[in-house]
Every structure is written in structure tokens, then in C-alpha cells.
Design an enzyme around this catalytic site. Structure first.
Site, mmCIF file in Angstrom:
data_model
loop_
_atom_site.group_PDB
_atom_site.id
_atom_site.type_symbol
_atom_site.label_atom_id
_atom_site.label_comp_id
_atom_site.label_asym_id
_atom_site.label_seq_id
_atom_site.Cartn_x
_atom_site.Cartn_y
_atom_site.Cartn_z
ATOM 1 N N ASN A 393 24.029 -1.396 -35.078
ATOM 2 C CA ASN A 393 23.005 -2.309 -35.569
ATOM 3 C C ASN A 393 22.208 -2.923 -34.419
ATOM 4 O O ASN A 393 21.110 -2.481 -34.108
ATOM 5 C CB ASN A 393 23.640 -3.399 -36.426
ATOM 6 C CG ASN A 393 22.629 -4.151 -37.274
ATOM 7 O OD1 ASN A 393 21.494 -4.348 -36.868
ATOM 8 N ND2 ASN A 393 23.036 -4.571 -38.458
ATOM 9 N N ASP A 394 22.761 -3.916 -33.772
ATOM 10 C CA ASP A 394 22.008 -4.660 -32.757
ATOM 11 C C ASP A 394 21.508 -3.775 -31.614
ATOM 12 O O ASP A 394 20.439 -4.019 -31.056
ATOM 13 C CB ASP A 394 22.869 -5.790 -32.180
ATOM 14 C CG ASP A 394 23.248 -6.821 -33.238
ATOM 15 O OD1 ASP A 394 22.406 -7.073 -34.124
ATOM 16 O OD2 ASP A 394 24.362 -7.353 -33.187
ATOM 17 N N VAL A 395 22.273 -2.732 -31.263
ATOM 18 C CA VAL A 395 21.907 -1.889 -30.120
ATOM 19 C C VAL A 395 20.760 -0.940 -30.442
ATOM 20 O O VAL A 395 20.307 -0.200 -29.569
ATOM 21 C CB VAL A 395 23.123 -1.091 -29.607
ATOM 22 C CG1 VAL A 395 24.202 -2.021 -29.104
ATOM 23 C CG2 VAL A 395 23.666 -0.170 -30.692
ATOM 24 N N THR A 396 20.291 -0.954 -31.704
ATOM 25 C CA THR A 396 19.141 -0.126 -32.077
ATOM 26 C C THR A 396 17.961 -0.968 -32.553
ATOM 27 O O THR A 396 16.969 -0.419 -33.036
ATOM 28 C CB THR A 396 19.526 0.860 -33.208
ATOM 29 O OG1 THR A 396 19.868 0.112 -34.383
ATOM 30 C CG2 THR A 396 20.699 1.727 -32.800
ATOM 31 N N ALA A 433 24.574 -10.063 -34.187
ATOM 32 C CA ALA A 433 23.721 -11.075 -33.556
ATOM 33 C C ALA A 433 23.108 -12.021 -34.582
ATOM 34 O O ALA A 433 22.471 -13.004 -34.229
ATOM 35 C CB ALA A 433 22.615 -10.411 -32.740
#
Length: 468
Positions: A393-396, A433
Site C-alpha cells: 500500500n504505502d510503498v506504491t 500510514a
């Protein structure tokens, strides 16, 4: 120095060398298992030598010996059981709990050395024991909070405490003052050591509570470094070479890893540690992404994959949570048999601790050369026919490219630059996040909602039908 002390010093040096060699092998998923074994052998040698020295030099009483052995047996059984039974998705929580135990034990050892001393300890002992108490206590409560956040007992998002900055500064001042008074006023060392413990425990809480889930991999590394440092300080206080060597190695490895993780996230380590880095701008947060998430089916995804030329898999914590790494590897094997170019995009902080995805995929026997890190994979996304995001999720999140969000400035996988994107996600919830992922609302993105393992199994079944 007695003969046994000389022998012990050489044995401890050997164990330290084995530990470092083991760390070197852990750099690669191919040799990580061997590295773990080598490091474990080094630690076993050190522990055995500590026992040999203990019996040769003598011990205080039979009762002390029984208590010592009982503690080791209970701890060994508890550690072995928890390590065997824990799910891979819960490994970060287990690491945090181990940090809690290690930091607390180091603090107690140092505190005991000060409180039970019949005469005023030397300056060196006061400084090292005081540091052991201080660092160990911070690690104890800080690791407890980190474990609570990771387990979901506490909110993963940054917890904004009233007057946080004032409480932080006050706890730091009180901790430092009590530590200094412990050194300059050893006659009242019982009071100052207990106050140092109390204020350091408070600071550990204030230290981790404001830090959000996106930064948790770095926090785990820092707390691991603190555990090692506290152990080394306690070893210096009680003149135990084994503790000094083991603690110094763990501390140095933790510091190095923390710096590397912070660099991978493009965040100053100091900014992560004080919390609130990349704080949300109210206006930006209120806007959020607009649009509708377009849903798809396993059959449609299978068609896209079978007729693709280049496929990039993007694994994340959702993959680990569903224990779907073997299904993803099987899907990759099927596509490679079709002559399709398959690779796995590995973000440094995907998952909940450093190297999480590497370990999972190595466990599923994914070839090491197919695991591509962020810097090397990002230029390949524009040439990808389809990128399959599994639980990341957050890393994309493209929101990282603009200011005013919890992930601002963090390097991300440029998944949105692929021709087509499919995201397998359990539900419509936000990332760790605490914000929506703008990728999910892009025109070229389709959402496949459901358990990653079940959806991948459905995709594999459809791919096999299409191939046949």
C-alpha cells in the site's frame, strides 16, 4: 589474568567473528539460512564458554546456580516456542517483544550492580551501569509500544499527545540530570539510579507513541541497536566480556541497519526518531484522492497476465498476512513457462521489518535474481504490461511525490507508470500510514478485493485453463 580468562577471551573473539561472518551471509536471500546458522553457532559457543568459566572460577551458592539454570531453561523454552509458533506476519511484533526483554534485562543487570554494591562503585562502573539503565529502560517501554502498534493494540498512526514537545524535553532533561547526579553523587546512588530508570521508562513511551506505522521498520532497527548497546554497557559495568562482545555486535549491526533504512526512505534518521516527519497538511489531507475504484475479477486478471510480455509483482504486508508467497511464486513459474518476463519489485520497507519480503519470497524458492530492488526496478515499470500489487500500500502511493502527507519524500515503487495495474487487496481500508492510496483511483488501475491467497489461487486456476 588467569588461564581460563585468557582462553575465554579468545573463545569470545571467535564467537564474535562467527557472528560477523553470519551477518555477511545474511546479505543475500540465497545464503541467509547459512548466515543464521553461523551466527547461532557463534552465540552458542559464547554461552557455553560463559558456563565453563562460571564453573571453573566458582559460583556464590547452589541456590544461585539453580536459579540461573531455571531462568535459562524457562527463557529458552519460551523463546523456542514463540519463534516456532509465530506467524511470519507477526515476526515484527516478536522482534519488538524480544527487544523489550533484552532491554529490560540489561537495565536490571546494571541496576542490580549499583544497588547491591557494598561500597561506592568506580566512576567507570557508574557511567556504564547508568547508561545500561538509561538505554535499557528506554528500549523496554519503547519496544512495548512498538509491539502494541504492530499488533493493533495501539493505533498505528502517530499518537498526538497534548503538549508532546514539552513532555519530551522535560523527560529528557530529568533523565539526563538524574544520570549525571548518579555519577557525581554516588552516596545516594540508589535514589538517582531509580529516578533514572523511571524517567527513562517515561521517555521510551513518549519516544515511540508519536511515530507512525510508515516509520516502524526504522524504529524496530533503532530499538534493536539500543538493546545491544544496553547489553554492552551492562557488560562493562559487571566486567563480563561475553555481554560486551555480544552487545557491541548487536548494537553496531542495529545502528548500521537503522541508517540504511532511513536512507532507503529518504528520511533523516533524526526526523524519524522525533516523530511527526512528513506531517499531514490539513488542506492536502482533506482533499484526498477523487474518483472510483474500478473492480475486476480473477478471470480477467488471468487473461491480462497470460497475454502480457512483461509482468512485475509487487509484494507487501498483505501477501505476508495471507501467507500467499508460494501462490505468487507458482503464478510466476506459470507465466515464465509462457515466455513472459517476470520480476519481483522489492521495496526496502515493504512489510513490517527490514528484509520482510526477501525472507518470504526466498522461503517460496523465488530465484534471487528475480528479486529486484527499488532503484533497479523503477526504470522498468514503464515497460511493464501489467504490475500485480499484492497487499502493498504505502510503498506504491504516488502521494509520496508531493508535500504534506505522512509518506512525503519516501521513495516509492513507480507502479503507476505501468501500462496496466492490478491491486489485490483485502478491503477498502487505508494503509498503515493512515491515508488513501492515490494509485487505486488511477484510470489504469483495477482492484481485486479479497484474501490474497484465495485470489491468487483463483488466478492460477484461470491461467492454467487459458494455457491448456
Amino acid at each position: 589474568m588467569s588461564t581460563i580468562d585468557v582462553i575465554a577471551s579468545y573463545v569470545y573473539l571467535l564467537s564474535a567473528v562467527l557472528f560477523v561472518v553470519g551477518l555477511h551471509f545474511m546479505n543475500s536471500p540465497k545464503t541467509a539460512r547459512r548466515g543464521n546458522q553461523i551466527s547461532a553457532i557463534g552465540m552458542v559457543i559464547a554461552v557455553v564458554m560463559a558456563f565453563v568459566r562460571f564453573f571453573v572460577t566458582g559460583y556464590l551458592s547452589t541456590t544461585a546456580l539453580i536459579v540461573l539454570i531455571a531462568g535459562i531453561v524457562i527463557g529458552a523454552i519460551a523463546g523456542l516456542y514463540s519463534a516456532k509458533k509465530v506467524k511470519m506476519t507477526d515476526m515484527p511484533q516478536l522482534v519488538s517483544v524480544f527487544n523489550t526483554v533484552g532491554g529490560g534485562a540489561a537495565a536490571l543487570v546494571a541496576l542490580n550492580d549499583i544497588l547491591t554494591s557494598e561500597k561506592n562503585p568506580t566512576l567507570v562502573v557508574l557511567i556504564t551501569a547508568g547508561l545500561g539503565i538509561l538505554i535499557g529502560s528506554v528500549t523496554f517501554t519503547g519496544s512495548l509500544v512498538a509491539a502494541g502498534k504492530l499488533q493493533g493494540i495501539l493505533p498505528g498512526k502517530p499518537i498526538a499527545l497534548p503538549l508532546k514537545d514539552i513532555w519530551m524535553v522535560l523527560s529528557i532533561i530529568l533523565t539526563v540530570v538524574s544520570f549525571v547526579l548518579l555519577i557525581v553523587d554516588p552516596q545516594h546512588r540508589e535514589l538517582w539510579s531509580l529516578l533514572t530508570t523511571l524517567f527513562a521508562l517515561l521517555y521510551g513511551l513518549l519516544f515511540v507513541l508519536p511515530i507512525g506505522g510508515a516509520d516502524m521498520p526504522v524504529v524496530i532497527s533503532v530499538l534493536n541497536a539500543c538493546t545491544g548497546t544496553a547489553v554492552a554497557m551492562s557488560g562493562l559495568a559487571i566486567d563480563n566480556v561475553a555481554l560486551i562482545v555480544a552487545g557491541a555486535l548487536v548494537g553496531a549491526a542495529g545502528v548500521t541497519l537503522s541508517v540504511l533504512m532511513a536512507q532507503a526512505m529518504n528520511r533523516p534518521l533524526s526526523s524519524v526518531l522525533v516523530g511527526g516527519f512528513g506531517g499531514v497538511d490539513a488542506a492536502t489531507a482533506a482533499e484526498g484522492p477523487e474518483g472510483v475504484m474500478k473492480e475486476t475479477s480473477a478471470d480477467d486478471v488471468a487473461v491480462q497476465l497470460v497475454y502480457a510480455q512483461k509482468v512485475i509483482f509487487v509484494p507487501g504486508f498483505g501477501l505476508a498476512q495471507a501467507q500467499a508467497q508460494r501462490e505468487l511464486a507458482d503464478l510466476g513459474d506459470l507465466l515464465k513457462q509462457r515466455g513472459i518476463d517476470v520480476s519481483y519489485a522489492i521495496h526496502p520497507v515493504a512489510g513490517r521489518m527490514p528484509g520482510h519480503m526477501n525472507v518470504l519470497l526466498a522461503e517460496a524458492n523465488v530465484p534471487y535474481e528475480e528479486l529486484v530492488d527499488l532503484d533497479d526496478i523503477n526504470p522498468q515499470f514503464p515497460t511493464a504490461s501489467i504490475s500485480l500489487v499484492v497487499g502493498a500500500n504505502d510503498v506504491t502511493n504516488p502521494a509520496a511525490r508531493k508535500p504534506g502527507t505522512p509518506v512525503s519524500g519516501m521513495p516509492i515503487l513507480d507502479v503507476d507508470k505501468s501500462e496496466h495495474v492490478v491491486v489485490i487487496k483485502r478491503g477498502r481500508g487505508k494503509g498503515y500510514a493512515g491515508i488513501e492510496n492515490e494509485l487505486y483511483f488511477d484510470d489504469n488501475t483495477q482492484m481485486l478485493f479479497g484474501d490474497a491467497k484465495k485470489e491468487l489461487q483463483a488466478i492460477i486456476a484461470s491461467v492454467k485453463e487459458l494455457i491448456q
